[in-house]
Design a protein around this motif. Sequence first.
Motif, PDB file in Angstrom:
ATOM      1  N   TYR A 167      -9.642  11.464 -10.783  1.00 21.54           N
ATOM      2  CA  TYR A 167      -9.349  10.629 -11.673  1.00 21.54           C
ATOM      3  C   TYR A 167     -10.133   9.541 -10.711  1.00 21.54           C
ATOM      4  O   TYR A 167      -9.957   9.324 -10.099  1.00 21.54           O
ATOM      5  N   ASN A 168     -11.314   8.784 -11.382  1.00 18.96           N
ATOM      6  CA  ASN A 168     -11.457   7.662 -10.462  1.00 18.96           C
ATOM      7  C   ASN A 168     -11.444   5.853 -11.088  1.00 18.96           C
ATOM      8  O   ASN A 168     -11.314   5.877 -12.391  1.00 18.96           O
TER       9      ASN A 168
ATOM     10  N   ARG B  99       0.808  -0.849  -0.091  1.00 20.19           N
ATOM     11  CA  ARG B  99      -0.237  -0.094  -0.008  1.00 20.19           C
ATOM     12  C   ARG B  99       0.648   1.172   0.485  1.00 20.19           C
ATOM     13  O   ARG B  99       1.584   1.096   1.025  1.00 20.19           O
ATOM     14  N   PHE B 100       0.134   2.185  -0.585  1.00 18.92           N
ATOM     15  CA  PHE B 100       0.953   3.384  -0.894  1.00 18.92           C
ATOM     16  C   PHE B 100       0.030   4.730   0.204  1.00 18.92           C
ATOM     17  O   PHE B 100      -1.123   4.001  -1.140  1.00 18.92           O
ATOM     18  N   TYR B 101       0.957   5.796   0.822  1.00 18.66           N
ATOM     19  CA  TYR B 101      -0.385   6.382   0.849  1.00 18.66           C
ATOM     20  C   TYR B 101       0.227   7.885   0.266  1.00 18.66           C
ATOM     21  O   TYR B 101       1.765   8.363   0.239  1.00 18.66           O
TER      22      TYR B 101
ATOM     23  N   ASP C 227      -4.681  10.135  -2.042  1.00 15.62           N
ATOM     24  CA  ASP C 227      -4.926   9.392  -0.610  1.00 15.62           C
ATOM     25  C   ASP C 227      -3.998   7.927  -0.814  1.00 15.62           C
ATOM     26  O   ASP C 227      -3.140   7.718   0.380  1.00 15.62           O
ATOM     27  N   GLY C 228      -3.650   7.499  -1.809  1.00 15.23           N
ATOM     28  CA  GLY C 228      -2.977   5.636  -1.096  1.00 15.23           C
ATOM     29  C   GLY C 228      -3.795   4.567  -2.697  1.00 15.23           C
ATOM     30  O   GLY C 228      -4.811   5.113  -3.258  1.00 15.23           O
ATOM     31  N   PHE C 229      -2.847   4.044  -2.859  1.00 13.62           N
ATOM     32  CA  PHE C 229      -3.357   3.025  -4.128  1.00 13.62           C
ATOM     33  C   PHE C 229      -2.940   1.444  -3.162  1.00 13.62           C
ATOM     34  O   PHE C 229      -1.880   1.426  -2.702  1.00 13.62           O
ATOM     35  N   ARG C 230      -3.332   0.390  -3.846  1.00 13.06           N
ATOM     36  CA  ARG C 230      -3.116  -0.659  -2.765  1.00 13.06           C
ATOM     37  C   ARG C 230      -2.443  -2.304  -4.178  1.00 13.06           C
ATOM     38  O   ARG C 230      -3.520  -2.059  -5.073  1.00 13.06           O
TER      39      ARG C 230
ATOM     40  N   LEU D 284      -7.013   1.509  -6.532  1.00 17.37           N
ATOM     41  CA  LEU D 284      -6.478   3.052  -7.427  1.00 17.37           C
ATOM     42  C   LEU D 284      -7.610   3.609  -6.181  1.00 17.37           C
ATOM     43  O   LEU D 284      -8.887   4.056  -6.424  1.00 17.37           O
ATOM     44  N   ALA D 285      -7.480   4.726  -5.085  1.00 20.94           N
ATOM     45  CA  ALA D 285      -7.706   5.624  -4.868  1.00 20.94           C
ATOM     46  C   ALA D 285      -8.544   6.849  -5.500  1.00 20.94           C
ATOM     47  O   ALA D 285      -7.316   7.107  -6.718  1.00 20.94           O
ATOM     48  N   PRO D 286      -9.569   7.865  -5.952  1.00 20.37           N
ATOM     49  CA  PRO D 286      -8.931   8.890  -6.488  1.00 20.37           C
ATOM     50  C   PRO D 286      -7.378  10.006  -6.878  1.00 20.37           C
ATOM     51  O   PRO D 286      -6.981  10.058  -6.292  1.00 20.37           O
ATOM     52  N   ILE D 287      -7.551  10.128  -8.223  1.00 22.33           N
ATOM     53  CA  ILE D 287      -6.042  11.040  -8.014  1.00 22.33           C
ATOM     54  C   ILE D 287      -6.884  11.892  -8.844  1.00 22.33           C
ATOM     55  O   ILE D 287      -7.878  12.319  -9.077  1.00 22.33           O
TER      56      ILE D 287
END
Length: 268
Positions: free
Chosen positions: A258-259, A215-217, A231-234, A242-245
């Motif tokens: 971007y969702n 996970r990245f935050y 906010d993050g992606f996993r 992927l969280a919204p960009i």
Amino acid sequence: ANLDASLHSDGLTKLSFTTGGFGGTMKGHGISTKGTIDCRNVTVPEMNLSILVSEVDPSSLGFGMDVHDPMTLTAHFTGPITGPTGTGEVNMAELHIPGLAFENVKGTVSYHGSTLDFTDVTANVYGGTLTAAGTYDLDSRIYHLEGHGENLSAAKALPKQHLKCLVTLDIAIDSRGSARETTTSGSFTSGPGSYRLIVFDSLAGRFTDEYHDLRFYDADIEIAGGHIKTDGFRIKNKKLTLAPIYVYDETGRLLMVYNQNDKLAPEF
């Protein structure tokens, strides 16, 4: 195993002990021990022993990450045989853990009871350097390591991924003795660089890695005229979530969201 000893229960015992390859709760190439145990005029015998443990398999010690790069430990133990203390060195020509490949690993280790304290550990990694420290318990196999890396090359760490920049990294590894109970976490920042044809001023973020769950935050890419943030992606079991960009201009105004399951949509 070979033992050469002069034993004296009320005098000075001299020991010289060597082995070939060994296995069990620890696996390695060989052990060499030499020194004395002094029983003269003391209630508790005093030891003075030097030990070399050659090419130990770290995975056999419960490092929890399927690490098999050989590790050599040296130590000099002194004090009462019921509770000696020791200091020594650790050396590894190479060390590979998920996402990182180290070379020329060296450090100081001290022993007290079942606890090993590693200090002043240095290594070369992806064209940069890393310093680290930590503790390891021989009985429980629980350990904690912390490190700081400078000038790590993203191009060397991620070959063929077209990412070029130098990275500063803070990393911590906590384990209870198995791969499923090992967590890697930390944060990173970079200087200017590029990804394919995209030029950026910096990258920054935090991460955790727990048994096939990366996970990245707080990811932040600074580019000319703005920021790209999420906010993050996993990545769990090779599946990306992927969280919204969010895309911001240089004044902080939100330009676009971007969702993962949507097309690019401007924000007004």
